[in-house]
Design a protein around this motif. Structure first.
Motif, PDB file in Angstrom:
ATOM      1  N   GLU A 161       5.612  15.090  -5.970  1.00  0.00           N
ATOM      2  CA  GLU A 161       4.426  15.611  -6.549  1.00  0.00           C
ATOM      3  C   GLU A 161       3.198  14.645  -6.499  1.00  0.00           C
ATOM      4  O   GLU A 161       2.346  15.511  -6.492  1.00  0.00           O
ATOM      5  N   GLY A 162       3.470  13.662  -6.184  1.00  0.00           N
ATOM      6  CA  GLY A 162       2.219  13.009  -6.901  1.00  0.00           C
ATOM      7  C   GLY A 162       1.697  12.775  -8.028  1.00  0.00           C
ATOM      8  O   GLY A 162       0.898  11.758  -8.460  1.00  0.00           O
ATOM      9  N   THR A 163       2.682  13.026  -9.319  1.00  0.00           N
ATOM     10  CA  THR A 163       1.604  12.702 -10.458  1.00  0.00           C
ATOM     11  C   THR A 163       2.639  11.323 -10.967  1.00  0.00           C
ATOM     12  O   THR A 163       1.768  11.512 -12.386  1.00  0.00           O
ATOM     13  N   LEU A 209       6.660   2.633 -14.297  1.00  0.00           N
ATOM     14  CA  LEU A 209       6.416   4.264 -13.681  1.00  0.00           C
ATOM     15  C   LEU A 209       5.271   4.297 -14.515  1.00  0.00           C
ATOM     16  O   LEU A 209       4.682   4.547 -15.573  1.00  0.00           O
ATOM     17  N   TRP A 210       3.699   4.068 -13.633  1.00  0.00           N
ATOM     18  CA  TRP A 210       2.071   4.491 -14.037  1.00  0.00           C
ATOM     19  C   TRP A 210       2.565   6.615 -14.688  1.00  0.00           C
ATOM     20  O   TRP A 210       2.647   6.888 -13.187  1.00  0.00           O
ATOM     21  N   ARG A 211       1.915   7.138 -15.297  1.00  0.00           N
ATOM     22  CA  ARG A 211       2.054   8.474 -15.315  1.00  0.00           C
ATOM     23  C   ARG A 211       0.918   9.364 -15.553  1.00  0.00           C
ATOM     24  O   ARG A 211      -0.002   8.553 -15.707  1.00  0.00           O
ATOM     25  N   ASN A 212       0.331   9.783 -14.087  1.00  0.00           N
ATOM     26  CA  ASN A 212      -0.729  10.127 -14.204  1.00  0.00           C
ATOM     27  C   ASN A 212      -1.794   9.699 -14.054  1.00  0.00           C
ATOM     28  O   ASN A 212      -3.019   9.316 -14.133  1.00  0.00           O
ATOM     29  N   SER A 263      14.297  13.373  -1.002  1.00  0.00           N
ATOM     30  CA  SER A 263      13.201  13.954  -0.977  1.00  0.00           C
ATOM     31  C   SER A 263      12.967  15.096  -1.877  1.00  0.00           C
ATOM     32  O   SER A 263      12.159  15.797  -1.665  1.00  0.00           O
ATOM     33  N   ASP A 264      13.777  15.649  -2.500  1.00  0.00           N
ATOM     34  CA  ASP A 264      14.010  15.964  -3.810  1.00  0.00           C
ATOM     35  C   ASP A 264      13.545  15.527  -4.940  1.00  0.00           C
ATOM     36  O   ASP A 264      13.271  15.786  -6.652  1.00  0.00           O
ATOM     37  N   GLY A 265      13.152  13.930  -5.099  1.00  0.00           N
ATOM     38  CA  GLY A 265      12.816  13.448  -6.363  1.00  0.00           C
ATOM     39  C   GLY A 265      13.712  13.296  -7.168  1.00  0.00           C
ATOM     40  O   GLY A 265      13.158  12.494  -8.344  1.00  0.00           O
ATOM     41  N   ALA A 266      14.868  13.679  -7.288  1.00  0.00           N
ATOM     42  CA  ALA A 266      16.058  12.895  -8.088  1.00  0.00           C
ATOM     43  C   ALA A 266      16.481  11.902  -8.199  1.00  0.00           C
ATOM     44  O   ALA A 266      15.943  11.338  -9.446  1.00  0.00           O
ATOM     45  N   LEU A 267      16.188  11.188  -7.176  1.00  0.00           N
ATOM     46  CA  LEU A 267      16.885   9.443  -7.463  1.00  0.00           C
ATOM     47  C   LEU A 267      15.786   8.841  -6.998  1.00  0.00           C
ATOM     48  O   LEU A 267      15.031   8.968  -6.019  1.00  0.00           O
ATOM     49  N   CYS A 268      15.732   7.448  -7.198  1.00  0.00           N
ATOM     50  CA  CYS A 268      15.005   6.589  -6.570  1.00  0.00           C
ATOM     51  C   CYS A 268      15.515   4.943  -6.497  1.00  0.00           C
ATOM     52  O   CYS A 268      16.631   5.109  -7.041  1.00  0.00           O
ATOM     53  N   CYS A 269      15.409   4.190  -5.048  1.00  0.00           N
ATOM     54  CA  CYS A 269      16.118   3.078  -5.286  1.00  0.00           C
ATOM     55  C   CYS A 269      15.578   2.092  -5.372  1.00  0.00           C
ATOM     56  O   CYS A 269      14.510   2.264  -4.486  1.00  0.00           O
ATOM     57  N   THR A 270      15.856   0.947  -5.595  1.00  0.00           N
ATOM     58  CA  THR A 270      14.876  -0.575  -5.767  1.00  0.00           C
ATOM     59  C   THR A 270      15.693  -1.489  -4.731  1.00  0.00           C
ATOM     60  O   THR A 270      17.217  -1.528  -4.829  1.00  0.00           O
ATOM     61  N   LEU A 271      14.756  -2.019  -3.857  1.00  0.00           N
ATOM     62  CA  LEU A 271      16.111  -3.299  -3.361  1.00  0.00           C
ATOM     63  C   LEU A 271      15.684  -4.361  -3.616  1.00  0.00           C
ATOM     64  O   LEU A 271      14.561  -4.623  -3.831  1.00  0.00           O
ATOM     65  N   ILE A 316       1.119  -1.322  -0.332  1.00  0.00           N
ATOM     66  CA  ILE A 316      -0.024  -0.227  -0.018  1.00  0.00           C
ATOM     67  C   ILE A 316       0.806   1.760   0.207  1.00  0.00           C
ATOM     68  O   ILE A 316       2.092   1.420   0.270  1.00  0.00           O
ATOM     69  N   ALA A 317       0.515   2.834  -0.870  1.00  0.00           N
ATOM     70  CA  ALA A 317       1.328   3.532  -0.545  1.00  0.00           C
ATOM     71  C   ALA A 317       0.278   4.893  -0.681  1.00  0.00           C
ATOM     72  O   ALA A 317      -0.719   4.696  -1.319  1.00  0.00           O
ATOM     73  N   CYS A 318       0.542   5.507   0.142  1.00  0.00           N
ATOM     74  CA  CYS A 318      -0.691   6.711   0.192  1.00  0.00           C
ATOM     75  C   CYS A 318      -0.155   8.097  -0.467  1.00  0.00           C
ATOM     76  O   CYS A 318       1.273   8.571  -0.800  1.00  0.00           O
ATOM     77  N   HIS A 319      -0.546   9.005  -1.466  1.00  0.00           N
ATOM     78  CA  HIS A 319      -0.829   9.964  -1.983  1.00  0.00           C
ATOM     79  C   HIS A 319      -0.632  11.446  -1.485  1.00  0.00           C
ATOM     80  O   HIS A 319      -0.695  11.636  -0.192  1.00  0.00           O
ATOM     81  N   PRO A 320       1.074  11.611  -1.906  1.00  0.00           N
ATOM     82  CA  PRO A 320       1.327  12.684  -0.992  1.00  0.00           C
ATOM     83  C   PRO A 320       0.760  14.013  -0.689  1.00  0.00           C
ATOM     84  O   PRO A 320       0.922  14.589   0.849  1.00  0.00           O
ATOM     85  N   VAL A 321      -0.122  14.516  -2.025  1.00  0.00           N
ATOM     86  CA  VAL A 321      -1.077  15.304  -1.412  1.00  0.00           C
ATOM     87  C   VAL A 321      -2.479  15.599  -1.763  1.00  0.00           C
ATOM     88  O   VAL A 321      -3.276  16.131  -1.186  1.00  0.00           O
ATOM     89  N   GLU A 322      -2.744  13.871  -2.432  1.00  0.00           N
ATOM     90  CA  GLU A 322      -3.917  13.901  -2.430  1.00  0.00           C
ATOM     91  C   GLU A 322      -5.098  12.586  -1.329  1.00  0.00           C
ATOM     92  O   GLU A 322      -3.839  12.380  -1.351  1.00  0.00           O
ATOM     93  N   ASP A 323      -6.176  13.180  -1.023  1.00  0.00           N
ATOM     94  CA  ASP A 323      -6.623  11.644  -0.695  1.00  0.00           C
ATOM     95  C   ASP A 323      -6.770  10.406  -1.692  1.00  0.00           C
ATOM     96  O   ASP A 323      -7.799  10.196  -2.121  1.00  0.00           O
TER      97      ASP A 323
END
Length: 830
Positions: free
Chosen positions: A258-260, A273-276, A299-307, A208-215
């Motif tokens: 940004e939740g986009t 990567l699912w857009r919109n 935190s700046d959205g420039a990187l992500c990592c996968t384990l 599960i994951a929650c949107h950062p700015v929307e419900d």
């Protein structure tokens, strides 16, 4: 009185890197849980910068302090929460909760509390999400017993709980149920999906994951679908939409900052990567190696990592481009090769990816490189028989590598023996000889003749098989003019004993004898004439392991049977020296001493016995070594002998014992306490005895040795104060460049460390001044005496070499004497 040091069983590496979600710091360092430790990696260099330890059990969660991004919280099964200054690797506070902590969450809206998942007391396999109030009292070790239940009946997995925007609500999934709790309204809504099974799986929630700015709540399911839930404030008017690409379980989800966009991963080893939130707008990053367990965003959205499930961390740019990879110890389902030590690199060598050998560095806890042995594409399909690596052996100096690969067939197995030569130019192993079907049945063991001085001239490889024979392979000159190499390998001798299956083989220390076990019997052969010298047996039970003694115990042969006996035979008298009733699973000799380690398994307990073959009484016994069953062990030579205070631990002086459990945990024995093993590097700098090997430190060390030699020649040994206690110089040389502060900050500290204090003069300096004063009154007589002595010096040696000594004037002699009295030790600080 100081208590004697005791051996501790510690996880030394190879721990799972995907035990909890990784975290990016504000400076783009990567923090992740690894067994009992928390590790900090440099995103730029992939280097392990910090290893923070203090927990007594597995770390289950890490979170940055929302109110101080230079601090980190970690939770563990040991029931504690630790607050770290991760830049220095120093624990600030330890909060004892008491219950096992299975997950950790931190919110910016909660100033003095954290959220953890704990077992519900009195009920089995039932868990609760609780809020822990952190005590603000002084001191480092604090109690945190004030708990308040937030959600009941949650799942123990940390990726099945998520907090909504600004911490207004928390959502939890378990099986087919979703529950959302709103903190302000104190309202709990429950939703469920159909439990019906389909061809692709079932609808059970997996993450599960929650949107950062929307419900909005995103949930992953076992059938590969992703559901986006909205309007969940109402119990009946909620809505959800579905995204579907994964053909199997969705392992983890993560929204962008940004939740986009939404990131998802699963067993396909593909990051989607699912857009919109659209099923039509998606991008892919495929071939990531293995199943994705966790996804984290910076935190700046420039990187992500996968384990990943194979203990790999992949760092990915925001444009979905591969950036870096950090590979730990790959966890194979079955380590068929055993634990083997590479003589060249001192790395552990064992099964890695399917068909590959991994060379694992014990110091950095990272994979050095992987060697493709099978050289075939592996197909991920259950029930499909594919070629796998089963045996590996190195020659004494590591120049030759022998591997055996096999593929199970209904009728006959498919076997290949390969010999690899180490190429100094390419710094890698190259295939020299491939032998198809070296035996008619499975190969059970193989070994090289372990003789350093005869490696190139008399190198021998022995293989033992279930076809009731052992074979001797030797190097021969390749007469084929089109051959790319000058030598190849061929069979030189085939031996057998009463048509019994050959199970184990090993050479004596000097290489003169070969021992081969045939079921219940051990045979000893001359390695020159291949004559059978003698046989040993200890019925009932088949021989499980055999090894020769070393050094002063080279006349003994040790064997362990599957019926629970450990036997020692004397090769000179050909008789049984002693035997012990012990169910030995692992028998491992130390290559640098007479000691042998035996690991037994009895009553669900692994025990360690260390002994010398000439003494039936063990010199060290460790009961209940670990909870898991030990499958493999290996002695790794130390770079420098360890200083051992206790006599019963002297067997660890030159080598270190590592062992692998059935849960793929790599462990070792250590005499150092946890604090000694994990002292931050910033504190170690002030007490280090030697500088790290860098070009500048080598140059500095050479200058210091020259200065020391000059002082000895002059008859005066000068000890520089700054040679002993200049932490500024050592810190500058030790610390990686990318974590050093600015030069303007370091310069004053560095310069001040070089200044010599004149406030208190030493006794030597005062004596030198008095001596210089007395010289003024004695100059005339000294000069006359010196001239007379110099005229009568024996110059015959120099004259024979065609040279003449030059006489110095009185003024030059006086100046030279003054120079000799001066202290030049300050130069060594540079």
């Amino acid at each position: 009185m100081v208590a004697p040091a005791t051996l501790r069983v510690v996880r030394c590496g190879g721990s799972t890197l995907h035990g909890a979600r990784a975290v990016f710091s504000a400076d783009s360092y990567l923090l992740c849980a690894s067994g009992d430790f928390v590790k900090m990696y440099s995103v730029a260099t992939e280097e392990t910068l910090r290893v923070m330890g203090g927990h007594a059990d597995l770390v289950t969660g890490i979170q940055l302090n929302p109110h101080n991004h230079m601090q980190l919280y970690s939770s563990s099964v040991d029931g504690t929460i630790k607050l770290w200054d991760f830049m220095d690797g120093i624990p600030i506070k330890t909060f004892t909760v008491g219950s096992k902590l299975l997950a950790l969450y931190a919110l910016a809206s909660s100033e003095d509390s954290l959220f953890v998942v704990i077992p519900k007391s009195g009920e089995r396999d039932t868990f609760q999400l609780v809020s822990v109030k952190l005590t603000k009292a002084a001191g480092q070790d604090l109690e945190a017993k004030e708990l308040s239940v937030v959600l009941d009946g949650v799942d123990a997995s940390p990726k099945r709980i998520a907090f909504g925007r600004e911490g207004e609500y928390v959502a939890s999934v378990k099986e087919v149920n979703l529950q959302v709790y709103f903190f302000k309204q104190k309202q709990l809504n429950r939703f469920s999906v159909s439990a019906m099974k389909t061809k692709s799986g079932n609808n059970h929630f997996t993450c599960i994951a929650c949107h950062p700015v929307e419900d909005c709540i995103a949930t992953g399911h076992a059938d590969g679908k992703i559901r986006l839930w909205r309007n969940f404030y109402h119990k009946k008017e909620y809505t959800f939409s579905t995204l579907h690409w994964h053909h199997d379980t969705v392992m983890d989800l993560a929204f962008s900052i940004e939740g986009t966009s939404l990131l998802s991963g699963g067993v396909e080893s593909v990051l989607v990567l699912w857009r919109n939130e659209s099923d039509c707008q998606k991008d892919f990053l495929p071939r990531l190696g293995s199943a994705i367990e966790y996804i984290s965003m910076s935190s700046d959205g420039a990187l992500c990592c996968t384990l990943h499930a194979d203990n790999r961390i992949t760092i990915i740019n925001s444009n979905l481009r591969f950036s870096k990879s950090i590979q730990g110890l790959i966890k194979s389902t079955d380590v068929k090769t055993g634990l083997v030590v590479d003589p060249r690199t001192k790395a552990l060598v064992l099964n890695g990816e399917p068909g590959h050998l991994q060379f694992y560095c014990l110091q950095s806890d990272q994979q050095l490189f992987s060697l493709d042995i099978v050289q075939r594409q592996y197909i991920h399909q259950a029930g499909l028989n594919q070629a796998d690596l089963v045996k590996v052996a190195f020659s004494a100096q590591g120049k030759w590598l022998a591997t055996v690969e096999e593929r199970e067939e209904v009728t006959d197995p498919e076997l290949q023996l390969k010999l690899w030569f180490y190429d100094e130019e390419t710094q890698s192993f190259k295939l020299n000889t491939r032998i198809n079907m070296p035996h008619e049945d499975h190969i059970t063991d193989m070994c090289f003749r372990d003789m350093d001085e005869l490696e190139d001239d008399s190198l021998i490889l022995v293989t033992a098989g279930r076809d009731c024979v052992f074979k001797v392979w030797m190097m021969v000159e390749d007469t084929d003019p089109e051959a790319q190499q000058s030598v190849s390998w061929s069979c030189d001798f085939v031996g057998s004993y009463h048509n019994y299956q050959a199970t184990n083989c090993c050479f004596s220390e000097d290489g003169s004898l070969l021992a081969v076990s045939f079921e219940e019997t051990v045979t000893v052969w001359d390695s020159v004439t291949w004559d059978l010298k003698c046989t040993f047996c200890h019925p009932p039970g088949k021989i499980r392991n055999i090894c020769f003694g070393r050094l002063t115990c080279s006349k003994y042969l040790i064997g362990a049977t599957d019926y629970g006996f450990l036997c020692c035979w004397n090769l000179l008298s050909c008789a049984l020296e002693w035997s012990a009733h012990l169910n030995v699973l692992v028998l491992q000799p130390d290559p640098l001493s007479e000691h042998i380690a035996a690991v037994s398994w009895l009553s669900k307990e692994s025990s360690l016995f260390v002994f010398k073959p000439n003494e039936p009484r063990p010199i060290y016994i460790q009961r209940n070594l670990c909870k898991e069953k030990i499958q493999l062990a290996a002695f790794v030579p130390r770079d420098e002998p360890e200083t051992i205070g206790s006599e019963k631990y002297l067997w660890l002086r030159r080598s270190q014992l590592f062992f692998l459990t059935d849960t793929q945990e790599l462990m070792t024995l250590s005499m150092k306490s946890l604090e000694e093993r994990l002292t931050p590097s910033s504190k170690q700098l002030a007490v280090e005895e030697s500088l790290p090997v860098t070009p500048f430190s080598l140059l500095l060390g050479k200058h210091r040795r020259q200065q020391l030699q000059e002082d000895i020649d002059l008859g005066k040994l000068v000890r520089s104060k700054h040679e002993q206690d200049s932490p500024a110089v050592k810190e500058l040389l030790h610390t990686p460049a990318h974590v050093l502060p600015s030069a303007s900050f370091l310069c004053p500290i560095f310069i001040n460390s070089l200044l010599i204090s004149k406030e208190n003069k030493s006794a030597e300096e005062v004596a030198d001044e008095v001596e210089m004063e007395s010289e003024k009154t004695e100059d005339d007589s000294d000069e006359e005496r010196d001239v007379t002595e110099m005229e009568h010096e024996d110059t015959s040696t120099m004259e024979l070499l065609g040279e003449m000594t030059c006489k110095l004037s009185k003024s030059q002699e006086k100046e030279l004497r003054k120079i000799r009295k001066m202290d030049y030790s300050w130069v060594s600080a540079f």
